[in-house]
Design a protein around this motif. Structure first.
Motif, PDB file in Angstrom:
ATOM      1  N   GLY A  33      27.313 -23.116   8.319  1.00  0.00           N
ATOM      2  CA  GLY A  33      27.782 -21.447   8.416  1.00  0.00           C
ATOM      3  C   GLY A  33      26.249 -20.856   9.459  1.00  0.00           C
ATOM      4  O   GLY A  33      25.844 -21.763  10.458  1.00  0.00           O
ATOM      5  N   LEU A  34      27.246 -19.903  10.119  1.00  0.00           N
ATOM      6  CA  LEU A  34      26.737 -18.896  11.016  1.00  0.00           C
ATOM      7  C   LEU A  34      26.560 -17.745  10.194  1.00  0.00           C
ATOM      8  O   LEU A  34      26.610 -17.046   9.415  1.00  0.00           O
TER       9      LEU A  34
ATOM     10  N   GLY B  74      36.909 -11.884  11.614  1.00  0.00           N
ATOM     11  CA  GLY B  74      36.395 -13.034  11.100  1.00  0.00           C
ATOM     12  C   GLY B  74      35.300 -13.615   9.755  1.00  0.00           C
ATOM     13  O   GLY B  74      34.934 -14.727   9.906  1.00  0.00           O
ATOM     14  N   ALA B  75      34.220 -12.174   9.977  1.00  0.00           N
ATOM     15  CA  ALA B  75      33.626 -12.751   9.408  1.00  0.00           C
ATOM     16  C   ALA B  75      33.589 -12.779   7.326  1.00  0.00           C
ATOM     17  O   ALA B  75      34.360 -12.332   7.143  1.00  0.00           O
ATOM     18  N   ASP B  76      32.230 -13.519   7.150  1.00  0.00           N
ATOM     19  CA  ASP B  76      33.415 -13.602   5.443  1.00  0.00           C
ATOM     20  C   ASP B  76      32.314 -13.177   4.596  1.00  0.00           C
ATOM     21  O   ASP B  76      32.144 -12.610   2.918  1.00  0.00           O
ATOM     22  N   ASP B  77      30.973 -12.565   5.228  1.00  0.00           N
ATOM     23  CA  ASP B  77      30.665 -11.057   4.457  1.00  0.00           C
ATOM     24  C   ASP B  77      29.229 -10.760   5.004  1.00  0.00           C
ATOM     25  O   ASP B  77      29.221 -11.220   6.845  1.00  0.00           O
ATOM     26  N   TYR B  78      28.687  -9.596   4.942  1.00  0.00           N
ATOM     27  CA  TYR B  78      27.697  -8.385   5.468  1.00  0.00           C
ATOM     28  C   TYR B  78      26.871  -8.346   4.677  1.00  0.00           C
ATOM     29  O   TYR B  78      27.316  -7.776   3.237  1.00  0.00           O
ATOM     30  N   LEU B  79      25.302  -8.149   5.229  1.00  0.00           N
ATOM     31  CA  LEU B  79      24.372  -7.697   4.231  1.00  0.00           C
ATOM     32  C   LEU B  79      23.500  -7.560   5.131  1.00  0.00           C
ATOM     33  O   LEU B  79      23.112  -7.115   6.429  1.00  0.00           O
TER      34      LEU B  79
ATOM     35  N   PRO C 149      32.214 -20.810   8.413  1.00  0.00           N
ATOM     36  CA  PRO C 149      31.878 -19.719   7.992  1.00  0.00           C
ATOM     37  C   PRO C 149      30.192 -18.815   8.392  1.00  0.00           C
ATOM     38  O   PRO C 149      29.901 -18.862   8.678  1.00  0.00           O
ATOM     39  N   ALA C 150      30.399 -17.477   8.426  1.00  0.00           N
ATOM     40  CA  ALA C 150      29.898 -16.434   8.774  1.00  0.00           C
ATOM     41  C   ALA C 150      29.066 -15.239   7.666  1.00  0.00           C
ATOM     42  O   ALA C 150      30.104 -14.679   7.314  1.00  0.00           O
ATOM     43  N   LEU C 151      28.137 -14.965   8.396  1.00  0.00           N
ATOM     44  CA  LEU C 151      27.592 -13.903   7.048  1.00  0.00           C
ATOM     45  C   LEU C 151      27.196 -13.348   8.964  1.00  0.00           C
ATOM     46  O   LEU C 151      26.214 -13.277   9.179  1.00  0.00           O
ATOM     47  N   PHE C 152      27.481 -11.519   8.361  1.00  0.00           N
ATOM     48  CA  PHE C 152      26.717 -10.816   9.790  1.00  0.00           C
ATOM     49  C   PHE C 152      25.402  -9.634   9.022  1.00  0.00           C
ATOM     50  O   PHE C 152      25.337  -9.952   8.195  1.00  0.00           O
TER      51      PHE C 152
ATOM     52  N   MET D  18      22.799 -29.059   4.320  1.00  0.00           N
ATOM     53  CA  MET D  18      23.175 -27.831   5.234  1.00  0.00           C
ATOM     54  C   MET D  18      22.496 -27.633   6.536  1.00  0.00           C
ATOM     55  O   MET D  18      21.483 -27.281   6.344  1.00  0.00           O
ATOM     56  N   ARG D  19      23.531 -26.826   7.098  1.00  0.00           N
ATOM     57  CA  ARG D  19      23.178 -26.522   8.738  1.00  0.00           C
ATOM     58  C   ARG D  19      23.344 -25.172   8.684  1.00  0.00           C
ATOM     59  O   ARG D  19      24.828 -25.284   9.010  1.00  0.00           O
ATOM     60  N   LEU D  20      22.158 -24.518   9.477  1.00  0.00           N
ATOM     61  CA  LEU D  20      22.762 -22.933   9.845  1.00  0.00           C
ATOM     62  C   LEU D  20      23.074 -22.632  11.493  1.00  0.00           C
ATOM     63  O   LEU D  20      21.665 -23.552  11.897  1.00  0.00           O
ATOM     64  N   LEU D  21      23.538 -22.061  11.870  1.00  0.00           N
ATOM     65  CA  LEU D  21      22.982 -21.341  12.715  1.00  0.00           C
ATOM     66  C   LEU D  21      22.900 -20.315  12.988  1.00  0.00           C
ATOM     67  O   LEU D  21      22.898 -18.697  12.485  1.00  0.00           O
ATOM     68  N   ILE D  22      21.319 -19.647  13.500  1.00  0.00           N
ATOM     69  CA  ILE D  22      21.168 -17.783  12.381  1.00  0.00           C
ATOM     70  C   ILE D  22      20.451 -17.212  14.535  1.00  0.00           C
ATOM     71  O   ILE D  22      20.504 -17.896  14.873  1.00  0.00           O
ATOM     72  N   ALA D  23      21.828 -16.326  14.605  1.00  0.00           N
ATOM     73  CA  ALA D  23      21.468 -15.782  15.792  1.00  0.00           C
ATOM     74  C   ALA D  23      21.003 -13.956  15.414  1.00  0.00           C
ATOM     75  O   ALA D  23      21.370 -13.312  14.917  1.00  0.00           O
TER      76      ALA D  23
END
Length: 224
Positions: free
Chosen positions: A47-48, A94-99, A74-77, A1-6
């Motif tokens: 995932g983002l 459009g986020a899928d989740d929030y932490l 899919p994106a997580l804030f 799995m490849r993720l982008l983190i900002a």
């Protein structure tokens, strides 16, 4: 799995990159919204993970633009902001989740796993082809009663091959998906990893092989 983190906090960004890479994810990390948008538009990610407050563009604006352009990754804030209206704004973008910060590493990893399971092209934990099984949870290959572990890069390559058996995958696709679309990795690195995977397939007596197609790429096929 490849993720982008900002994330604009460089210390946290480095920590997040280490956490995910230690758990067998491939990671690209950026520190502002402009780069986040540019990278995410490539759609090379599973995932983002975005902070909301970033220079250039904030995370919500980045995600809005991605969704408007048809990017469904899919994106997580991750954010220090915890007010209800800001959570709603992020989810509506459009986020899928929030932490909210601060968060625990186990919860972060669990949230990301759940997010990835919900994506449109959800992939089960076990990927199978001609009696060979790739376990996405343990990063192991199994044929009958024989098992062998894969390294992170080997796993990423094998996953691509097993998701599209009998289909020729160009070398450039391996490089962009496993190392990142801006990577200058030499093609010989691909050869080395493929060679190592082939040896592992032989060691468990799998009835499949990775075949090189000159001028085209590699494909996974049953041994005739």
């Amino acid at each position: 799995m490849r993720l982008l983190i900002a994330e604009d906090d460089t210390r946290l960004l480095k920590s997040l990159k280490h956490i995910f890479e230690s758990n067998q994810y491939m990671v690209d990390a950026v520190s502002n919204g402009i780069d986040a948008l540019t990278y995410a538009e490539s759609e090379e990610y599973d995932g983002l993970i975005f902070d909301i407050m970033m220079p250039g563009l904030d995370g919500i604006d980045v995600l809005k633009r991605l969704r408007e352009n048809g990017v469904s990754t899919p994106a997580l804030f991750l954010t220090a902001k915890t007010e209800i209206y800001q959570r709603v704004e992020g989810l509506d973008a459009g986020a899928d989740d929030y932490l909210p910060k601060p968060f625990s590493t186990p919860e972060l990893l669990a949230r990301v796993r759940a997010m990835l399971r919900r994506r449109d092209n959800y992939a089960p934990d076990l990927c199978k082809f001609r009696g060979l099984t790739l376990n996405r949870s343990t990063y192991e290959l199994q044929f009958e009663n024989e098992k062998i572990a894969l390294s992170g890069r080997e796993y990423q390559i094998m996953e691509m091959l097993m998701e599209r058996p009998n289909f020729v995958i160009p070398i450039d696709d391996f490089i962009s998906h496993v190392w990142g679309w801006e990577s200058d990795v030499d093609v010989s690195v691909i050869w080395v990893h493929i060679s190592n995977i082939r040896k592992k397939l032989v060691s468990i007596k799998a009835k499949v092989e990775i075949r090189f197609i000159r001028g085209a790429g590699y494909k996974l096929e049953e041994i005739q």
